[in-house]
Structures are given as C-alpha cells and as structure tokens.
Motif scaffolding. Structure first.
Motif, PDB file in Angstrom:
ATOM      1  N   UNK A 193       0.831  -1.206   0.000  1.00 30.06           N
ATOM      2  CA  UNK A 193       0.000   0.000   0.000  1.00 30.06           C
ATOM      3  C   UNK A 193       0.863   1.252   0.000  1.00 30.06           C
ATOM      4  N   UNK A 194       1.837   1.298   0.863  1.00 30.73           N
ATOM      5  CA  UNK A 194       2.692   2.486   0.950  1.00 30.73           C
ATOM      6  C   UNK A 194       3.593   2.620  -0.276  1.00 30.73           C
ATOM      7  N   UNK A 195       3.967   1.494  -0.876  1.00 32.26           N
ATOM      8  CA  UNK A 195       4.862   1.525  -2.036  1.00 32.26           C
ATOM      9  C   UNK A 195       4.172   2.157  -3.245  1.00 32.26           C
ATOM     10  N   UNK A 196       2.927   1.749  -3.518  1.00 33.04           N
ATOM     11  CA  UNK A 196       2.219   2.304  -4.674  1.00 33.04           C
ATOM     12  C   UNK A 196       1.992   3.801  -4.509  1.00 33.04           C
ATOM     13  N   UNK A 197       1.640   4.213  -3.309  1.00 36.43           N
ATOM     14  CA  UNK A 197       1.453   5.649  -3.046  1.00 36.43           C
ATOM     15  C   UNK A 197       2.755   6.399  -3.278  1.00 36.43           C
ATOM     16  N   UNK A 198       3.862   5.863  -2.809  1.00 37.52           N
ATOM     17  CA  UNK A 198       5.163   6.513  -2.977  1.00 37.52           C
ATOM     18  C   UNK A 198       5.562   6.604  -4.438  1.00 37.52           C
ATOM     19  N   UNK A 199       5.273   5.545  -5.198  1.00 37.01           N
ATOM     20  CA  UNK A 199       5.618   5.545  -6.625  1.00 37.01           C
ATOM     21  C   UNK A 199       4.858   6.643  -7.367  1.00 37.01           C
ATOM     22  N   UNK A 204      -7.635  -3.723  -3.954  1.00 30.92           N
ATOM     23  CA  UNK A 204      -6.637  -2.711  -3.599  1.00 30.92           C
ATOM     24  C   UNK A 204      -5.500  -3.366  -2.826  1.00 30.92           C
ATOM     25  N   UNK A 205      -4.293  -2.790  -2.931  1.00 34.38           N
ATOM     26  CA  UNK A 205      -3.961  -1.526  -3.606  1.00 34.38           C
ATOM     27  C   UNK A 205      -3.844  -1.708  -5.115  1.00 34.38           C
ATOM     28  N   UNK A 206      -4.163  -0.652  -5.847  1.00 36.20           N
ATOM     29  CA  UNK A 206      -4.034  -0.668  -7.301  1.00 36.20           C
ATOM     30  C   UNK A 206      -3.924   0.769  -7.794  1.00 36.20           C
ATOM     31  N   UNK A 207      -3.758   0.903  -9.081  1.00 39.72           N
ATOM     32  CA  UNK A 207      -3.720   2.221  -9.717  1.00 39.72           C
ATOM     33  C   UNK A 207      -4.777   2.255 -10.803  1.00 39.72           C
ATOM     34  N   UNK A 208      -5.542   3.323 -10.846  1.00 38.50           N
ATOM     35  CA  UNK A 208      -6.516   3.533 -11.914  1.00 38.50           C
ATOM     36  C   UNK A 208      -6.303   4.932 -12.468  1.00 38.50           C
TER      37      UNK A 208
END
Length: 383
Positions: free
Chosen positions: A263-269, A306-310
C-alpha cells in the motif's frame, strides 16, 4: 443526592449548548423578499436552502459558525440564509437550482461556492472573492508572506499589456478557485528566471512554472489546469472538480489504515512520478491517492482489489487499469506513457451500452441497500 447533581449538571450543559447555538445564529440574518433591494450596497455570503433538505440541515451549524467568525474578525461580508422554497423567484434570479447553494453576492456579480462545506473553506472563499480580483504585491516580504500562506497562486509580472488584460479576464472567471496577484520584476524572488516580460507565473509544489502562450494555449484554460497542486489526496468531490481541468487523473487506490509495504509503495511511486516527471506529464495528468475503493467501485461499476492504480478520464467516463506489474517508478512511467501513446485500451465510456449498464448497476445497488435496511414497525422498532 448525587443523581440530582448529575441531572442538574446535564440541564446546565444543555442550557449552555442551546445558548451557544442561539448565539451563533444571531450572526446569520434570515433573508426575505426585501433582500433583493436592500443588498446592493453590501457584500453578502448567502446560503440558499430548503427546509426539508438533509444536506441543508447538516450545513446549518457550520453556517452559524461561519456567521460568528466573520463577525468576530470584522469582515465586511455579511452572512445570511434564505429559504429558497418560500422565496423561489428571488432564488431563481440568482441561479439557484439545487440545495444548499452558497453564493457570494458582490454588486451585480454572483459567485458560486463549489468547495468542501467546512467552516474554514467557506470563510477562505469569502475572503478571496470579496477582495480585489488582482491583489498587488508591493514588496518581497509581502511576496514571501503570500507564498507561505497559499499552496497555489498566480502572479502577473510587468506593466500594462494585452497579457495583463487577459489575466484580469481570467481572474474574473476563476477567482472562485484561486488567488491572483500582480508584482514588479524586482519583487519576485531571485531564484525566478524570466526570459521575457510581461509574464504570468504559477507558484506551487515548492517551485514555479511560467505560462507559455505557444505551448499552453489559452491563458484561462492554462490557469484552470494549473490551479491544483500536482499531487493530491483525492475524494469524490475533488475528482469532480478535477474534471474541469481536462487532465487524466492517475490515482493510487489504497487503504490508508493498512501499513503493509504494498500500500505504501504504490502511493510513494505515484508521488515520485508526480514530482520527478512533472515536465513530461503535467499537461496531461493529475496525480494523487484515494483512501478506499468504495467510490471508485461505484464510478467504474466494478470491484477493484486494492492496492491498485486507476487512471480516470472524467470528461468521457473512460478509465485505464494496470496492464503490468508495478515494481518501481519506471514501471509506472511506462504505464502512463502507454496511455498517452494509445497502446493501453480504455474501458468504460459514455456509450449507450455503458449507460444501460449504469441503469442496471444503480438499480441493483438500490435494491441491495433497501434489502440491508432493517424493517421498521409502526412503533419504530426493528423486527
């Protein structure tokens, strides 16, 4: 004895609360048909409401606090409320089409408030719109004060010119959203490099960007696109507002209570892409994260894990889902680039099929909601 003291204390607290509510209400004027003629010499912040409206009732205590604070700080803006169902002709003249509608009325102009319904946001709106459209920055000290106070603001630098006229027109249209200033070249900080004058700049994200007519097109459209920070915490209301920019919105959909690495990794990316690739993507993309997938599920009529990106295109209701595993920033950059070059297929849209799907989805959601509600008897108890 103790019981009597407790009851007396409760009555005292209730009395204090009622007095406090009455005190706050005293700073909000109930408006009637005389308002149309009597308002012309004053600036008014008005809540047009309907007595039966649930959202209006939720706004009422906040509105009372707005009235109290505006009075306490000596604001020239008067705060009022009008029952738009009782005075429908006046409400209609001001363009009221739903409830509650908040407007700032200044002379012959009426400005709609479209922000979050919080005391601070409403007061900020009133301060911004009731003042000058373009505020002068006479010194570097004043410039630094403004920079520390506002996350995003626009500055015209130079003398009289056609560009300044366009800037004034943009300010008249977009003052409801952001701040506009003017300054001489020697007021601007030394780290700002201007290739030519006059110029329009936006200061945000701890840096600045210069308007380029050839690359950015119409000035008002550019300001509308740039009035948000590049990375945002997104909710349903903000997502609606971002639709006006014409940008695609890349969102990391996460559970903020979940502290797992994924979760934190996708937000950071997403944050890194927004920061480090701004020059490459800022004309086409807005970045952010959203807590939870409930709103996105309703929007996409799908169940996203989730987590995911849209990536959302709010102008035509299309969206893009990940077509690859995102391990690092470069993977995300490749995914976003493939959307720009058309190699990732868009889903959704506003076709007839999608509209029919929406009708079925909404009907199903309503049935599920009603099914999950407790059945009430005539006495108001659940069976």
């Amino acid at each position: 004895m103790a019981g009597r003291r407790s009851r007396a204390a409760l009555r005292l607290c209730a009395t204090v609360v009622l007095l406090d509510v009455a005190f706050c209400k005293g700073f909000v004027e109930d408006l009637d048909e005389s308002f149309k003629e009597n308002r012309k010499d004053d600036i008014w912040l008005v809540d047009f409401y309907a007595p039966w409206c649930g959202h209006c009732k939720k706004l009422e205590p906040i509105w009372n606090e707005v009235g109290q604070e505006m009075r306490s700080i000596g604001s020239p803006v008067k705060v009022g409320k009008m029952d738009a169902t009782s005075y429908s002709s006046i409400a209609s003249e001001f363009g009221v089409r739903g409830y509650p509608t908040i407007k700032l009325l200044k002379g012959d102009l009426a400005y709609n408030y479209r922000g979050p319904r919080t005391k601070d946001d409403i007061i900020e709106f009133a301060h911004r719109v009731s003042g000058a459209l373009i505020r002068p920055l006479p010194s570097q000290q004043m410039f630094e004060h403004v920079r520390k106070r506002h996350r995003v603001f626009f500055v015209y630098i130079g003398g009289e010119s056609p560009l300044k006229e366009k800037f004034a027109d943009a300010a008249a249209e977009l003052i409801v959203y952001t701040y506009f200033f003017s300054a001489a070249e020697d007021v601007v900080p030394e780290y700002v490099t201007l290739k030519e004058m006059p110029a329009v700049l936006v200061f945000k994200d701890e840096t600045y960007f210069i308007y380029d007519e050839y690359e950015d097109g119409d000035l008002s459209a550019w300001i509308n696109r740039e009035r948000f920070q590049n990375y945002l915490t997104v909710d349903g209301f903000l997502l609606y507002e971002l639709g006006d920019t014409g940008k695609l919105v890349a969102i990391a959909v996460i559970d903020e209570k979940n502290t797992s690495v994924e979760h934190t990794r996708l937000k950071s990316i997403i944050q890194e892409v927004a920061r480090d690739y701004r020059d490459r993507f800022h004309r086409d993309f807005q970045f952010g994260h959203m807590d939870g997938n409930d709103y996105i599920n309703t929007l996409l009529m799908d169940e996203l894990a989730i987590p995911t990106v849209v990536v959302l295109n709010t102008s035509n209701q299309q969206y893009f889902l990940l077509d690859r595993q995102i391990k690092d920033t470069e993977d995300m950059v490749q995914f976003i680039s493939s959307i720009l070059d058309g190699t990732v297929e868009a889903q959704g849209g506003d076709s007839i099929w999608q509209r029919l799907k929406r009708i079925v989805f909404d009907a199903k959601s309503t049935i599920v909601l009603l099914w999950n509600q407790p059945v009430a008897s005539c006495c108001g108890t659940s069976l």
